[in-house]
Scaffold this motif. Structure first.
Motif, PDB file in Angstrom:
ATOM      1  N   ALA A   1      18.688  56.210  -0.315  1.00 40.68           N
ATOM      2  CA  ALA A   1      18.573  57.063   0.486  1.00 40.68           C
ATOM      3  C   ALA A   1      18.712  56.233   1.821  1.00 40.68           C
ATOM      4  O   ALA A   1      19.240  56.978   2.641  1.00 40.68           O
ATOM      5  CB  ALA A   1      17.067  57.409   0.401  1.00 40.68           C
ATOM      6  N   VAL A   2      18.311  54.999   2.079  1.00 40.40           N
ATOM      7  CA  VAL A   2      18.539  54.262   3.242  1.00 40.40           C
ATOM      8  C   VAL A   2      19.981  54.147   3.519  1.00 40.40           C
ATOM      9  O   VAL A   2      20.439  54.354   4.643  1.00 40.40           O
ATOM     10  CB  VAL A   2      17.850  52.751   3.032  1.00 40.40           C
ATOM     11  N   LEU A   3      20.878  53.799   2.616  1.00 40.99           N
ATOM     12  CA  LEU A   3      22.350  53.804   2.908  1.00 40.99           C
ATOM     13  C   LEU A   3      22.769  55.011   3.261  1.00 40.99           C
ATOM     14  O   LEU A   3      23.739  55.219   3.829  1.00 40.99           O
ATOM     15  CB  LEU A   3      22.849  53.194   1.572  1.00 40.99           C
ATOM     16  N   ASN A   4      22.237  56.047   2.442  1.00 41.00           N
ATOM     17  CA  ASN A   4      22.780  57.297   3.082  1.00 41.00           C
ATOM     18  C   ASN A   4      22.620  57.800   4.339  1.00 41.00           C
ATOM     19  O   ASN A   4      23.314  58.225   5.119  1.00 41.00           O
ATOM     20  CB  ASN A   4      22.346  58.453   2.183  1.00 41.00           C
ATOM     21  N   ALA A   5      21.209  57.627   4.849  1.00 42.66           N
ATOM     22  CA  ALA A   5      20.757  57.808   5.981  1.00 42.66           C
ATOM     23  C   ALA A   5      21.246  56.974   7.218  1.00 42.66           C
ATOM     24  O   ALA A   5      21.594  57.415   8.238  1.00 42.66           O
ATOM     25  CB  ALA A   5      19.202  57.421   6.175  1.00 42.66           C
ATOM     26  N   LEU A   6      21.852  55.771   6.903  1.00 42.37           N
ATOM     27  CA  LEU A   6      22.428  54.959   7.903  1.00 42.37           C
ATOM     28  C   LEU A   6      24.001  55.179   7.834  1.00 42.37           C
ATOM     29  O   LEU A   6      24.624  54.425   8.460  1.00 42.37           O
ATOM     30  CB  LEU A   6      22.326  53.494   7.619  1.00 42.37           C
ATOM     31  N   GLY A   7      24.365  56.227   7.020  1.00 45.28           N
ATOM     32  CA  GLY A   7      26.100  56.600   7.030  1.00 45.28           C
ATOM     33  C   GLY A   7      26.785  55.685   6.261  1.00 45.28           C
ATOM     34  O   GLY A   7      28.073  55.871   6.295  1.00 45.28           O
ATOM     35  N   TYR A   8      26.284  55.175   5.284  1.00 47.12           N
ATOM     36  CA  TYR A   8      27.105  54.531   4.109  1.00 47.12           C
ATOM     37  C   TYR A   8      27.895  55.372   3.300  1.00 47.12           C
ATOM     38  O   TYR A   8      27.139  56.295   2.871  1.00 47.12           O
ATOM     39  CB  TYR A   8      26.312  53.091   3.554  1.00 47.12           C
ATOM     40  N   GLN A   9      29.097  55.072   2.883  1.00 48.07           N
ATOM     41  CA  GLN A   9      29.837  56.227   1.933  1.00 48.07           C
ATOM     42  C   GLN A   9      29.695  55.384   0.760  1.00 48.07           C
ATOM     43  O   GLN A   9      29.722  54.496   0.668  1.00 48.07           O
ATOM     44  CB  GLN A   9      30.988  56.266   2.414  1.00 48.07           C
ATOM     45  N   LEU A  10      29.905  56.375  -0.393  1.00 49.43           N
ATOM     46  CA  LEU A  10      30.213  55.808  -1.793  1.00 49.43           C
ATOM     47  C   LEU A  10      31.559  55.167  -1.644  1.00 49.43           C
ATOM     48  O   LEU A  10      32.422  55.684  -1.243  1.00 49.43           O
ATOM     49  CB  LEU A  10      30.038  57.152  -2.858  1.00 49.43           C
ATOM     50  N   GLY A  11      31.375  53.964  -2.398  1.00 50.49           N
ATOM     51  CA  GLY A  11      32.677  53.195  -2.438  1.00 50.49           C
ATOM     52  C   GLY A  11      32.573  52.083  -1.545  1.00 50.49           C
ATOM     53  O   GLY A  11      33.380  51.049  -1.499  1.00 50.49           O
TER      54      GLY A  11
ATOM     55  N   ASP B   1      30.911  48.452   0.139  1.00 49.95           N
ATOM     56  CA  ASP B   1      30.306  47.565  -0.496  1.00 49.95           C
ATOM     57  C   ASP B   1      28.954  47.518  -0.763  1.00 49.95           C
ATOM     58  O   ASP B   1      28.296  47.069  -2.060  1.00 49.95           O
ATOM     59  CB  ASP B   1      30.574  45.945   0.540  1.00 49.95           C
ATOM     60  N   ALA B   2      28.105  48.137   0.224  1.00 51.76           N
ATOM     61  CA  ALA B   2      26.677  48.111  -0.221  1.00 51.76           C
ATOM     62  C   ALA B   2      26.220  49.145  -1.460  1.00 51.76           C
ATOM     63  O   ALA B   2      25.664  48.912  -2.465  1.00 51.76           O
ATOM     64  CB  ALA B   2      26.008  48.754   0.975  1.00 51.76           C
ATOM     65  N   PHE B   3      26.978  50.140  -1.475  1.00 52.83           N
ATOM     66  CA  PHE B   3      26.817  51.213  -2.555  1.00 52.83           C
ATOM     67  C   PHE B   3      27.393  50.417  -3.937  1.00 52.83           C
ATOM     68  O   PHE B   3      26.895  50.812  -5.172  1.00 52.83           O
ATOM     69  CB  PHE B   3      27.803  52.406  -2.390  1.00 52.83           C
ATOM     70  N   ASN B   4      28.582  49.896  -4.026  1.00 47.70           N
ATOM     71  CA  ASN B   4      29.103  49.105  -5.025  1.00 47.70           C
ATOM     72  C   ASN B   4      28.126  48.208  -5.693  1.00 47.70           C
ATOM     73  O   ASN B   4      27.803  47.845  -6.813  1.00 47.70           O
ATOM     74  CB  ASN B   4      30.326  48.357  -4.665  1.00 47.70           C
ATOM     75  N   ARG B   5      27.215  47.593  -4.429  1.00 45.04           N
ATOM     76  CA  ARG B   5      26.310  46.268  -4.948  1.00 45.04           C
ATOM     77  C   ARG B   5      25.227  47.192  -5.689  1.00 45.04           C
ATOM     78  O   ARG B   5      24.632  46.627  -6.927  1.00 45.04           O
ATOM     79  CB  ARG B   5      25.968  45.609  -3.849  1.00 45.04           C
ATOM     80  N   LEU B   6      24.732  48.230  -5.124  1.00 43.68           N
ATOM     81  CA  LEU B   6      24.000  49.109  -5.927  1.00 43.68           C
ATOM     82  C   LEU B   6      23.949  49.554  -7.170  1.00 43.68           C
ATOM     83  O   LEU B   6      23.357  49.430  -8.112  1.00 43.68           O
ATOM     84  CB  LEU B   6      23.379  50.321  -4.831  1.00 43.68           C
ATOM     85  N   GLN B   7      25.375  49.951  -7.487  1.00 41.22           N
ATOM     86  CA  GLN B   7      26.038  50.644  -8.733  1.00 41.22           C
ATOM     87  C   GLN B   7      26.089  49.303  -9.741  1.00 41.22           C
ATOM     88  O   GLN B   7      25.658  49.577 -11.030  1.00 41.22           O
ATOM     89  CB  GLN B   7      27.153  51.179  -8.531  1.00 41.22           C
TER      90      GLN B   7
END
Length: 283
Positions: free
Chosen positions: A250-260, A262-268
């Motif tokens: 949710a924090v990544l989405n709220a701050l404008g991070y896109q799937l794909g 680096d941050a979302f990849n680390r989460l996955q």
């Protein structure tokens, strides 16, 4: 603080300090202070100790008879999940005869409990129902409250490590002993739109806070400390590992991070490695 307390040792008939007030667990930064050492230093240098333990009861194992503060205050509506209006004041037995309520009412001059028990037309329901809340916590922990505190603390520390890794940030403190069931994690840089900062070193309202509650139904304090924004994560008996994973996303989405990203990849990657569970907390 040690340097200030030691000033009392170098002055005949006592130094400049008579009473030291310090928190047990700070708010909003969630740091656990070494109160055992601070209380010991106060006694050593002839200084009364008053501990603000608002976040203490229900979060950490309190053994006040062993800690021996002069005074300790705590709120039961926070981590004990009790109703508002019920606080606890611990007074060391050596001070019982010296402490008086601000209101003189029934029980005056009849001892500590008699003087404090009847303070006018207050709502006494929170006091009378407190034993039921205590029984509930004993039931939830199978009469082993220490295990409940340990479970929450372990999950909070695991959450802090995971969130800081996924977000590419850091914890407010690298000392694990300074966190209990709360942990403060630095917020990653916003990727879209300029941030609206609250402009104070420590505050609880921000655009990120509002986005998380309005768009993702997640309530967490967001505050700015020494120029950097943090989220304070709190873990209680009703929280599980899925809650932490949802917060990370949710924090990544709220701050404008896109799937794909680096941050979302680390989460996955983290989800795959952990298989979504931590010590059964995903059940």
């Amino acid at each position: 603080m040690r340097v200030h307390l030691q000033q009392n040792a170098s002055v005949e008939n006592g130094g400049p300090y008579r009473l030291a007030l310090f928190e047990h667990i700070t708010s909003p930064t969630a740091l656990v202070l070494p109160i055992e050492e601070l209380i010991h230093l106060c006694r050593k240098y002839g200084i009364l100790s008053l501990v603000d333990g608002a976040h203490g009861i229900g979060q950490v194992d309190l053994k006040l008879d062993a800690l021996k503060p002069d005074f300790y205050v705590t709120n039961t509506h926070k981590w004990l999940c009790h109703s508002r209006g019920c606080a606890i004041l611990y007074i060391s037995s050596e001070h019982h005869s010296k402490i008086k309520p601000l209101i003189t009412s029934w029980g005056a001059n009849q001892g500590l409990h008699a003087e404090f028990i009847w303070q006018g037309t207050a709502d006494y329901a929170p006091y009378l129902s407190l034993p039921v809340t205590i029984k509930l916590f004993n039931w939830l922990s199978s009469n082993d409250l220490s295990s409940l505190y340990s479970r929450n603390c372990t999950l909070a520390q695991r959450a802090g490590n995971m969130l800081s890794h996924v977000w590419g940030t850091s914890l407010l403190s690298l000392d694990p002993d300074m966190f209990a069931a709360m942990v403060s994690v630095a917020v990653p840089v916003r990727q879209a739109m300029s941030a609206i900062d609250c402009g104070e070193e420590a505050c609880g309202i921000s655009d990120l806070h509002d986005d998380l509650i309005n768009k993702f139904s997640i309530e967490v304090p967001v505050f700015t400390f020494k120029g950097r924004k943090y989220i304070r994560v709190s873990i209680h008996v009703y929280n599980c590992w899925d809650d932490v994973l949802k917060l990370a996303s949710a924090v990544l989405n709220a701050l404008g991070y896109q799937l794909g990203s680096d941050a979302f990849n680390r989460l996955q990657d983290y989800i795959r490695e952990e298989d979504g569970t931590v010590d059964g907390e995903n059940e």
